[in-house]
Design an enzyme around this catalytic site. Structure first.
Site, PDB file in Angstrom:
ATOM      1  N   LYS A 103      42.597 -58.574  32.090  1.00  0.00           N
ATOM      2  CA  LYS A 103      41.313 -59.076  31.598  1.00  0.00           C
ATOM      3  C   LYS A 103      40.773 -58.195  30.463  1.00  0.00           C
ATOM      4  CE  LYS A 103      41.411 -62.651  34.236  1.00  0.00           C
ATOM      5  NZ  LYS A 103      41.238 -62.801  35.659  1.00  0.00           N
TER       6      LYS A 103
HETATM    7  C1  LIG Z   1      41.433 -63.642  37.001  1.00  0.00           C
HETATM    8  C2  LIG Z   1      40.505 -64.735  37.456  1.00  0.00           C
HETATM    9  C3  LIG Z   1      39.836 -64.676  38.689  1.00  0.00           C
HETATM   10  C4  LIG Z   1      40.131 -63.656  39.739  1.00  0.00           C
HETATM   11  O1  LIG Z   1      39.909 -62.362  39.357  1.00  0.00           O
HETATM   12  P1  LIG Z   1      40.393 -61.164  40.305  1.00  0.00           P
HETATM   13  O2  LIG Z   1      39.645 -59.990  39.791  1.00  0.00           O
HETATM   14  O3  LIG Z   1      41.873 -61.041  40.145  1.00  0.00           O
HETATM   15  O4  LIG Z   1      40.008 -61.511  41.704  1.00  0.00           O
HETATM   16  C5  LIG Z   1      38.903 -65.652  38.971  1.00  0.00           C
HETATM   17  N1  LIG Z   1      38.663 -66.672  38.118  1.00  0.00           N
HETATM   18  C6  LIG Z   1      39.318 -66.787  36.949  1.00  0.00           C
HETATM   19  C7  LIG Z   1      39.002 -67.921  36.040  1.00  0.00           C
HETATM   20  C8  LIG Z   1      40.275 -65.830  36.590  1.00  0.00           C
HETATM   21  O5  LIG Z   1      40.957 -65.968  35.440  1.00  0.00           O
END
Ligand SMILES: *Cc1c(COP(=O)(O)O)cnc(C)c1O
Length: 390
Positions: free
Chosen positions: A188
């Protein structure tokens, strides 16, 4: 190009970790404070300053953040929560934790964000919340969603896993809706390895999330009984083990420091891509509405299948042969066996998501990408499209 001396291998993502991050983690290790502590508190304070949110609660994933947000609003069995189909399963699974129903709806095929008409059609007396997902980092139609929510007494919980930083009508994502959930997963825009954050303006929800992320232990008990020593605590709810660690928070502090710069680099790369593909009849660049600014977590092109003699999967294979590694965001939830079978999803109810799914490819976009790498990706995509032009 395939085997030649100019061949490059470009990963879908490469982490941007420098000595700043390393120093923060080493500092935690040397201090001996490994789990949640002063760095987590500092990261939350800095996150409030950055987003303009009143409260920020750090947790160990965005999935945990979404789960706690739904606990905070008191979601119950058989309640309904409206979510878009074009998302990661985390958005839906957290609703299932409550034996509640994720009501999966279609998207706007241009922006890949939740469709307003589809939200309105999905509302029933059981609906409790809407979780809009800012796909790729482009904010959803938040004013319209807020109006719908106010009319029907629903809570809006933003899935902002892609949207740090992003702006909607001049306001930063994080201080707009009732609650906003961020992800600091490895790929991210800000990464702590694993991690997440809930932001909210609501004091009561903030206190509840603070308790629930650490076993439902009341913090007030510490104050009340301080005379008896720090060993005393009271469990006031069945909570979770969702706290962030100071090692992760250290990464977050270092990354937050350079977030603005990392976003600017993503924006530059997105501009180069859009400049290259904007005039192509074969490739459709992402559509970003005028009144918002994307975080550019993803850069998603759509293939003009009517003009190409190759499908999306074939195109991805061709790019891979050239060393360009891509991805697809997302395989819509309604296509996965679990959601299809548990909630009776029919593809015909998701015509826009189906249309988009056949066409979307996420290109590499990350701050550590060099200009040469960006040029190479543009060439690879353009050459492939030209070769398969009908
Ligand atoms: C990556 C993601 C999540 C989950 O995030 P985590 O930190 O891995 O739990 C939730 N929603 C979307 C749209 C994502 O891309």
């Amino acid at each position: 190009m395939d085997e030649g001396p100019d061949h490059m291998e470009i990963p879908f993502h490469r982490a941007y970790i420098t000595e700043d991050e390393i120093a923060e983690v080493v500092d935690s290790l040397r201090s001996g404070w490994l789990t949640m502590g002063p760095k987590t508190v500092r990261f939350e304070e800095l996150f409030c300053l950055y987003t303009g949110a009143r409260h920020a609660l750090a947790v160990n994933s965005c999935t945990a953040a979404l789960h706690l947000a739904l606990r905070a609003i008191g979601l119950r069995q058989d309640d309904e929560v409206i979510i878009p189909t074009m998302t990661f399963t985390a958005t839906g699974e957290v609703v299932c934790y409550f034996n509640a129903k994720p009501v999966i709806v279609d998207i706007d095929r241009e922006t890949l964000n939740i469709d307003l008409g589809a939200i309105e059609r999905a509302i029933t007396p059981k609906t409790k919340a809407i979780i809009p997902v800012h796909h790729s980092g482009q904010p959803c139609d938040l004013d319209e969603i807020k109006t719908i929510a106010l009319t029907h007494n629903l809570t809006v919980i933003e899935d902002a896993a892609h949207a740090l930083p992003a702006w909607y009508k001049g306001r930063k994502i994080g201080a707009i809706s009732d609650m906003t959930c961020f992800s600091f997963y490895a790929t991210k825009t800000l990464s702590t390895g694993e991690g997440g954050m809930v932001t909210t303006e609501n004091e009561e929800w903030a206190e509840m999330i603070k308790r629930l992320r650490l076993h439902g232990i009341s913090r007030d008990a510490w104050k009340r009984y301080s005379a008896e020593g720090s060993w005393y605590y009271e469990v006031v709810d069945a909570g979770y083990k969702y706290n962030m660690t100071d090692m992760n928070a250290g990464l977050g502090i270092a990354q937050l420091n350079k977030l603005e710069w990392m976003w600017q680099r993503r924006q530059q790369i997105a501009e180069k891509y859009t400049e290259a593909f904007g005039t192509s009849e074969l490739i459709m660049p992402p559509v970003v509405r005028d009144d918002r600014i994307s975080a550019w977590h993803l850069y998603v092109i759509k293939l003009n299948l009517e003009a190409l003699g190759i499908d999306r999967s074939g195109f991805i294979e061709e790019l891979k042969k050239k060393g360009v590694h891509t991805s697809v965001h997302f395989i819509p939830l309604h296509r996965h066996p679990f959601y299809r079978d548990a909630f009776g999803c029919e593809a015909e109810d998701f015509s826009h998501a189906e249309w988009a799914y056949e066409r979307i490819i996420s290109l590499p976009i990350f701050p550590a990408m060099t200009d040469d790498e960006v040029r190479y990706v543009i060439d690879a995509v353009s050459v492939t499209a030209q070769r398969y032009k009908r």
